[in-house]
Design a protein around this motif. Structure first.
Motif, PDB file in Angstrom:
ATOM      1  N   SER A  32      -6.967  10.789  -9.268  1.00  0.00           N
ATOM      2  CA  SER A  32      -6.839   9.504  -8.594  1.00  0.00           C
ATOM      3  C   SER A  32      -6.994   8.348  -9.585  1.00  0.00           C
ATOM      4  CB  SER A  32      -7.871   9.385  -7.470  1.00  0.00           C
ATOM      5  OG  SER A  32      -7.628   8.231  -6.713  1.00  0.00           O
ATOM      6  N   TRP A  35       1.125   9.020  -4.498  1.00  0.00           N
ATOM      7  CA  TRP A  35      -0.322   9.033  -4.715  1.00  0.00           C
ATOM      8  C   TRP A  35      -1.066   9.249  -3.404  1.00  0.00           C
ATOM      9  CZ3 TRP A  35      -3.244   4.059  -6.675  1.00  0.00           C
ATOM     10  CH2 TRP A  35      -4.605   4.345  -6.827  1.00  0.00           C
ATOM     11  N   GLU A  36      -0.732   8.475  -2.391  1.00  0.00           N
ATOM     12  CA  GLU A  36      -1.504   8.483  -1.150  1.00  0.00           C
ATOM     13  C   GLU A  36      -1.059   9.537  -0.142  1.00  0.00           C
ATOM     14  OE1 GLU A  36      -4.200   7.035  -1.091  1.00  0.00           O
ATOM     15  OE2 GLU A  36      -3.982   5.504  -2.638  1.00  0.00           O
ATOM     16  N   ALA A  52      -3.015  12.636  -4.525  1.00  0.00           N
ATOM     17  CA  ALA A  52      -4.472  12.496  -4.368  1.00  0.00           C
ATOM     18  C   ALA A  52      -4.811  11.637  -3.156  1.00  0.00           C
ATOM     19  CB  ALA A  52      -5.064  11.880  -5.637  1.00  0.00           C
ATOM     20  N   ASP A  77     -12.721   5.226  -8.480  1.00  0.00           N
ATOM     21  CA  ASP A  77     -12.392   6.478  -7.787  1.00  0.00           C
ATOM     22  C   ASP A  77     -13.155   7.649  -8.402  1.00  0.00           C
ATOM     23  OD1 ASP A  77     -10.791   5.218  -5.997  1.00  0.00           O
ATOM     24  OD2 ASP A  77      -8.951   6.282  -6.522  1.00  0.00           O
TER      25      ASP A  77
END
Length: 132
Positions: free
Chosen positions: A87, A25-26, A30, A82
């Motif tokens: 995200s 994810w990070e 996103a 978000d």
């Protein structure tokens, strides 16, 4: 017991998947900033209980099932706040993985807790002094 093996496997799998999910994810899917974000470091604390969970350490399963709820809060807050849809979807995925770990860990611990309560009750019954 076969059922306990399923619960243990579910706990391990959801913990490992949560770690990978947060990194993906990070860093890739996103990130807050192009090219990745230091927010990916939030996945590192998930490695602390991994060894104990793999070894079926009851104490580790107990404390990690409480600590992991921090990730549930983060997932819910980010799913709500978000700006991008991807995200938000990743945040919901985080929350679902946390809930699955929490449930698998509790279901794995349940028979051990019942046995401990039974033993404690038996011990207390043995040491009771009658009051005349």
């Amino acid at each position: 017991m076969q059922v306990l093996r399923v619960f243990h496997t579910g706990a391990v799998t959801s913990l490992v998947l949560l770690f990978a999910w947060l990194l993906a994810w990070e860093i890739v899917v996103a990130p807050l900033h192009p090219g990745g974000s230091l927010l990916a470091l939030k996945a590192l604390p998930l490695l602390l209980p991994l060894r104990g969970v793999l070894k079926r350490d009851l104490y580790t399963l107990q404390w990690s099932s409480m600590v992991i709820l921090i990730y549930l809060v983060e997932g819910i807050v980010r799913a709500w706040s978000d700006r991008t849809d991807i995200s938000r979807m990743m945040a919901l995925g985080e929350a679902l993985l946390v809930v699955s770990y929490f449930l698998f860990a509790l279901l794995y611990l349940r028979p051990y807790k019942k046995q401990a309560q039974k033993l404690a009750k038996e011990l207390l019954d043995k040491v009771k002094v009658p009051h005349d």
